[in-house]
Design a protein around this motif. Structure first.
Motif, PDB file in Angstrom:
ATOM      1  N   ARG A  73      64.604  51.806  -7.670  1.00 52.24           N
ATOM      2  CA  ARG A  73      65.839  51.117  -7.390  1.00 52.24           C
ATOM      3  C   ARG A  73      67.008  52.112  -7.748  1.00 52.24           C
ATOM      4  NH1 ARG A  73      62.300  48.834  -5.432  1.00 52.24           N
ATOM      5  NH2 ARG A  73      61.484  46.884  -5.839  1.00 52.24           N
ATOM      6  N   GLU A  74      66.902  53.137  -7.772  1.00 53.79           N
ATOM      7  CA  GLU A  74      67.876  54.297  -7.959  1.00 53.79           C
ATOM      8  C   GLU A  74      68.925  54.267  -6.906  1.00 53.79           C
ATOM      9  OE1 GLU A  74      68.601  56.647 -10.541  1.00 53.79           O
ATOM     10  OE2 GLU A  74      67.004  55.912 -11.576  1.00 53.79           O
ATOM     11  N   GLY A  75      70.157  54.119  -7.300  1.00 51.76           N
ATOM     12  CA  GLY A  75      71.149  54.063  -6.270  1.00 51.76           C
ATOM     13  C   GLY A  75      71.446  52.585  -5.563  1.00 51.76           C
ATOM     14  N   ILE A  76      70.620  51.725  -6.314  1.00 55.82           N
ATOM     15  CA  ILE A  76      70.828  50.241  -5.555  1.00 55.82           C
ATOM     16  C   ILE A  76      71.552  49.418  -6.497  1.00 55.82           C
ATOM     17  CG2 ILE A  76      69.530  48.202  -4.513  1.00 55.82           C
ATOM     18  CD1 ILE A  76      69.150  50.974  -3.250  1.00 55.82           C
ATOM     19  N   HIS A  77      72.613  48.750  -5.869  1.00 57.30           N
ATOM     20  CA  HIS A  77      73.628  48.001  -6.824  1.00 57.30           C
ATOM     21  C   HIS A  77      73.826  46.774  -6.408  1.00 57.30           C
ATOM     22  CE1 HIS A  77      75.055  51.388  -9.184  1.00 57.30           C
ATOM     23  NE2 HIS A  77      74.811  52.066  -8.154  1.00 57.30           N
ATOM     24  N   LEU A  78      73.837  45.652  -7.021  1.00 57.24           N
ATOM     25  CA  LEU A  78      73.859  44.249  -6.291  1.00 57.24           C
ATOM     26  C   LEU A  78      75.361  43.862  -6.356  1.00 57.24           C
ATOM     27  CD1 LEU A  78      74.670  41.810  -8.707  1.00 57.24           C
ATOM     28  CD2 LEU A  78      72.830  42.764  -9.791  1.00 57.24           C
ATOM     29  N   GLU A  79      75.666  43.257  -5.228  1.00 55.89           N
ATOM     30  CA  GLU A  79      76.941  42.442  -4.826  1.00 55.89           C
ATOM     31  C   GLU A  79      76.630  40.930  -4.862  1.00 55.89           C
ATOM     32  OE1 GLU A  79      80.617  44.421  -3.498  1.00 55.89           O
ATOM     33  OE2 GLU A  79      79.326  44.737  -1.831  1.00 55.89           O
ATOM     34  N   ASP A  80      76.505  40.503  -3.822  1.00 54.78           N
ATOM     35  CA  ASP A  80      75.726  39.188  -3.589  1.00 54.78           C
ATOM     36  C   ASP A  80      74.518  38.964  -3.442  1.00 54.78           C
ATOM     37  OD1 ASP A  80      78.855  38.739  -3.593  1.00 54.78           O
ATOM     38  OD2 ASP A  80      78.989  38.095  -1.410  1.00 54.78           O
ATOM     39  N   ALA A  81      73.824  38.798  -4.517  1.00 56.71           N
ATOM     40  CA  ALA A  81      72.449  39.191  -4.621  1.00 56.71           C
ATOM     41  C   ALA A  81      71.956  38.388  -5.844  1.00 56.71           C
ATOM     42  CB  ALA A  81      72.078  40.244  -4.737  1.00 56.71           C
ATOM     43  N   LYS A  82      70.571  37.674  -5.835  1.00 54.48           N
ATOM     44  CA  LYS A  82      70.083  37.078  -6.870  1.00 54.48           C
ATOM     45  C   LYS A  82      68.568  37.686  -6.853  1.00 54.48           C
ATOM     46  CE  LYS A  82      69.140  33.272  -3.889  1.00 54.48           C
ATOM     47  NZ  LYS A  82      69.347  31.677  -3.582  1.00 54.48           N
ATOM     48  N   GLY A 133      77.606  37.173   2.587  1.00 54.22           N
ATOM     49  CA  GLY A 133      77.011  38.210   3.423  1.00 54.22           C
ATOM     50  C   GLY A 133      77.160  39.701   2.774  1.00 54.22           C
ATOM     51  N   MET A 134      77.152  39.897   1.453  1.00 53.89           N
ATOM     52  CA  MET A 134      77.391  41.213   1.082  1.00 53.89           C
ATOM     53  C   MET A 134      76.337  41.715  -0.229  1.00 53.89           C
ATOM     54  SD  MET A 134      81.592  41.617   0.851  1.00 53.89           S
ATOM     55  CE  MET A 134      81.726  40.463  -0.565  1.00 53.89           C
ATOM     56  N   PRO A 135      75.032  41.665   0.406  1.00 53.87           N
ATOM     57  CA  PRO A 135      74.148  41.474  -0.872  1.00 53.87           C
ATOM     58  C   PRO A 135      73.959  42.749  -1.639  1.00 53.87           C
ATOM     59  CG  PRO A 135      73.250  41.745   1.419  1.00 53.87           C
ATOM     60  CD  PRO A 135      74.605  41.405   1.470  1.00 53.87           C
ATOM     61  N   ILE A 136      74.180  44.018  -1.052  1.00 51.20           N
ATOM     62  CA  ILE A 136      73.837  45.350  -1.922  1.00 51.20           C
ATOM     63  C   ILE A 136      74.732  46.377  -1.580  1.00 51.20           C
ATOM     64  CG2 ILE A 136      71.701  44.717  -2.549  1.00 51.20           C
ATOM     65  CD1 ILE A 136      70.855  46.812  -0.277  1.00 51.20           C
ATOM     66  N   VAL A 137      75.022  47.278  -2.510  1.00 52.31           N
ATOM     67  CA  VAL A 137      75.635  48.588  -2.239  1.00 52.31           C
ATOM     68  C   VAL A 137      74.609  49.698  -2.550  1.00 52.31           C
ATOM     69  CG1 VAL A 137      77.275  50.081  -2.894  1.00 52.31           C
ATOM     70  CG2 VAL A 137      77.859  47.662  -2.691  1.00 52.31           C
ATOM     71  N   VAL A 138      74.467  50.453  -1.602  1.00 53.61           N
ATOM     72  CA  VAL A 138      73.582  51.719  -1.922  1.00 53.61           C
ATOM     73  C   VAL A 138      74.373  52.894  -2.014  1.00 53.61           C
ATOM     74  CG1 VAL A 138      71.666  53.233  -0.859  1.00 53.61           C
ATOM     75  CG2 VAL A 138      71.972  50.625  -0.455  1.00 53.61           C
ATOM     76  N   THR A 139      74.011  53.761  -3.136  1.00 57.08           N
ATOM     77  CA  THR A 139      74.914  54.757  -3.478  1.00 57.08           C
ATOM     78  C   THR A 139      74.077  56.097  -3.435  1.00 57.08           C
ATOM     79  OG1 THR A 139      74.395  54.678  -5.921  1.00 57.08           O
ATOM     80  CG2 THR A 139      76.218  53.480  -4.691  1.00 57.08           C
ATOM     81  N   GLY A 140      74.545  57.161  -3.337  1.00 52.38           N
ATOM     82  CA  GLY A 140      73.944  58.670  -3.399  1.00 52.38           C
ATOM     83  C   GLY A 140      75.048  59.691  -3.894  1.00 52.38           C
ATOM     84  N   LYS A 141      74.361  60.617  -4.354  1.00 53.53           N
ATOM     85  CA  LYS A 141      75.314  61.657  -5.075  1.00 53.53           C
ATOM     86  C   LYS A 141      74.517  63.050  -4.865  1.00 53.53           C
ATOM     87  CE  LYS A 141      73.444  60.578  -9.860  1.00 53.53           C
ATOM     88  NZ  LYS A 141      73.861  60.337 -10.982  1.00 53.53           N
TER      89      LYS A 141
END
Length: 439
Positions: A357-366, A379-387
Motif C-alpha cells: 500500500r506504499e503511496g496509497i492515500h485515502l480520501e473518501d474511503a472506508k 467520488g474521490m476515494p484515493i490519492v496515489v503518490t510517487g517520488k
C-alpha cells in the motif's frame, strides 16, 4: 516521541482523514470528528471516530482543524483562537487568516501592506457593475467567486478573449444561475507565466526552514481541459527559503506571528520574467497536497505536527527530489448527481493487485472487513503518490502504482508533472526564482 493524543476535526466536509490515519499508523492515539452527515462513514475502519469533538478537547494533546469552514460559514480560526486562549495546542488559523481565503480583496490588501506586488484586481458585489467594468476596460480576466460558493470550483473562470467578451458572457450566465448564492466575485487581470504555489509551515512564531513548492492541476482532463475541479493532482518539491519564498510568504512572517497562526499556509502565484504575482491563499492544508507532503516527509509526521502546534522548533526531514500525487476519482465527479453516484460509484470496491500500500492515500474511503471501498458522496476515494530523483521518475512510480489498482469506472489525469518536464522547471531556473538556496 512518546504516544500522544491527536484530535482531528472536520467541521464541514471530511478532508483530513488521511493525515489522521497516518498519525495513527505511527502509533499515536487518534480521534476523528466529521460534521457533515453524508461524510461520516469516511475513514471508518482506518481511524477511531468521535461523535462530539468538544468532549475530546481535554483529552487531546493536539487539536487539528482541516479547513476554515464550519458548515457554510467561516469559523475554525475563531475556534482555534479560543482553544489557544485556554492553553490548548492547535493546528489551525485565526479569524484574520481565515479571511485571507474567504475575502480575496482583504487578502490582496494584506499582501500590498507588506510590500508584495499584486495583479490588478477588483471586487464586485453586483454582476452588472462587473460586466460594465469589463466593457470599459477590455482585457482577459479571471473570475473568482467569493464566500462559501467559491468551494464550487468549476465556477472559477479564466478568460481567453482580449476584449473580455467571454468573461461578460460568463458573468451574465452566473447572474442567472448563481446570483442567489454568490455574494460577490473578484475580477483579476490574467497574467501569463508559470503557475506555482509556495507553501510554508508556520509554528506560531516563524516559518520552518523547508519550503514546499507545488504545481496544481485543477482541470478535469489531461492537457488542462474541461471543468475546474478542486484538484486532480499535484507535483512538488521541497527547497530552502529562496527568492520565491522571500518575495511572497516570507514578507508575511511578522504578520502571521502577530496572529499566532499554526499550520500550513500556501500562496498560489503566477511567475514570469517580470515578477511574481500572487493569486490566492490557502491558509490551511491543501488537498490532496497534504497527502503528497506526508509521502515526502521522511521523519515522524506526528512529531512534526506536535512540535509545530507546541512551538517546539519542529524538525522536518523530507525527500530530496520530486513528488507526484494523482487523485483517482469516480463518476460523476466533479459534479453532483446522486443517481449517477448511486448507480456507478457508491461503495465501489478498491481492489489492489499487490500487497503493498506504499503511496496509497485515502480520501473518501472506508474499510469494511479489510476491503477498501468508496465512501461519502463525492467520488474521490484515493490519492496515489510517487517520488523520485527526477520528476519523470516520480511520475513513473505514481502511475505504476495506479496500474496495480482496479476500481470500476475510475478515471484520473495521466499528465501530472509533465508541465515541469516540458519547461516550467527550466523557466523558473532561468528567471532566477529558485536560486542558490534551492536544495
Amino acid at each position: 516521541m512518546d504516544a500522544r493524543n491527536f484530535l482531528f476535526c472536520s467541521l464541514d466536509a471530511a478532508l483530513v482523514g488521511d493525515l489522521a490515519w497516518h498519525v495513527h499508523q505511527e502509533g499515536h492515539d487518534v480521534k476523528y470528528y466529521i460534521e457533515a452527515e453524508g461524510d461520516r462513514e469516511i475513514g471508518d475502519g482506518f481511524v477511531p471516530k468521535t461523535d462530539d469533538w468538544r468532549a475530546e478537547v481535554e483529552w487531546a494533546d493536539v487539536v487539528v482543524f482541516d479547513d476554515i469552514w464550519v458548515g457554510s460559514d467561516v469559523g475554525t480560526g475563531q475556534l482555534a483562537r479560543e482553544l489557544r486562549e485556554h492553553g490548548k495546542a492547535v493546528v489551525g488559523g485565526t479569524p484574520n487568516t481565515d479571511r485571507l481565503e474567504d475575502d480575496r480583496g482583504y487578502a490582496m490588501e494584506i499582501l500590498e501592506q507588506h510590500g508584495v506586488t499584486t495583479i490588478e484586481h477588483h471586487i464586485f458585489e453586483n454582476f452588472d457593475a462587473g460586466i460594465q467594468h469589463v466593457k470599459e476596460h477590455p482585457a482577459p480576466y479571471v473570475v473568482k467567486p467569493l464566500g462559501e460558493v467559491q468551494n464550487v470550483k468549476r465556477l472559477l473562470y479564466v478568460g481567453n478573449e482580449d476584449d473580455g467578451s467571454d468573461v461578460v458572457d460568463v458573468l451574465k450566465a452566473y447572474k442567472k444561475a448563481w446570483g442567489h448564492r454568490m455574494k460577490g466575485f473578484q475580477l483579476q487581470r490574467k497574467v501569463e507565466g508559470v503557475e506555482v504555489a509556495v507553501c510554508g509551515f508556520f509554528d506560531g512564531e516563524a516559518f520552518i526552514d523547508q519550503v514546499n513548492f507545488n504545481f496544481e492541476h485543477k482541470k478535469l482532463f489531461p492537457g488542462n481541459i474541461g471543468p475546474s475541479t478542486g484538484e486532480m493532482g499535484t507535483s512538488m518539491f521541497w527547497a530552502g527559503q529562496n527568492k520565491l519564498f522571500q518575495e511572497t510568504l516570507g514578507k508575511l512572517e511578522d504578520w502571521l506571528a502577530e496572529e499566532g497562526y499554526v499550520g500550513s499556509i500556501d500562496i498560489n502565484c503566477i511567475v514570469n520574467e517580470n515578477g511574481i504575482y500572487p493569486l490566492e491563499f490557502t491558509p490551511r492544508f491543501g488537498y490532496p497536497t497534504i497527502a503528497l507532503q506526508e509521502e515526502s516527509i521522511e521523519s515522524s509526521t506526528a512529531a512534526f505536527f506536535y512540535d509545530l502546534a507546541h512551538g517546539n522548533d519542529p524538525e522536518l526531514e523530507v525527500h530530496n527530489g520530486y513528488q507526484v500525487g494523482v487523485r483517482v476519482v469516480l463518476p460523476p465527479f466533479p459534479f453532483d448527481d446522486e443517481r449517477t453516484y448511486d448507480e456507478n460509484s457508491r461503495n465501489a470496491a478498491v481492489v489492489f493487485q499487490t500487497e503493498s500500500r506504499e503511496g496509497i492515500h485515502l480520501e473518501d474511503a472506508k474499510k469494511v472487513d479489510g476491503q477498501w471501498r468508496a465512501a461519502g458522496d463525492n467520488g474521490m476515494p484515493i490519492v496515489v503518490t510517487g517520488k523520485g530523483d527526477t520528476m519523470h521518475a516520480a511520475r513513473e512510480q505514481a502511475y505504476g502504482r495506479i496500474d496495480d489498482i482496479v476500481m470500476p469506472n475510475m478515471y484520473y489525469r495521466d499528465d501530472i508533472g509533465e508541465r515541469w518536464i516540458d519547461g516550467d522547471g527550466d523557466r523558473l531556473q532561468a528567471w532566477g526564482y529558485l536560486g542558490p538556496a534551492d536544495s
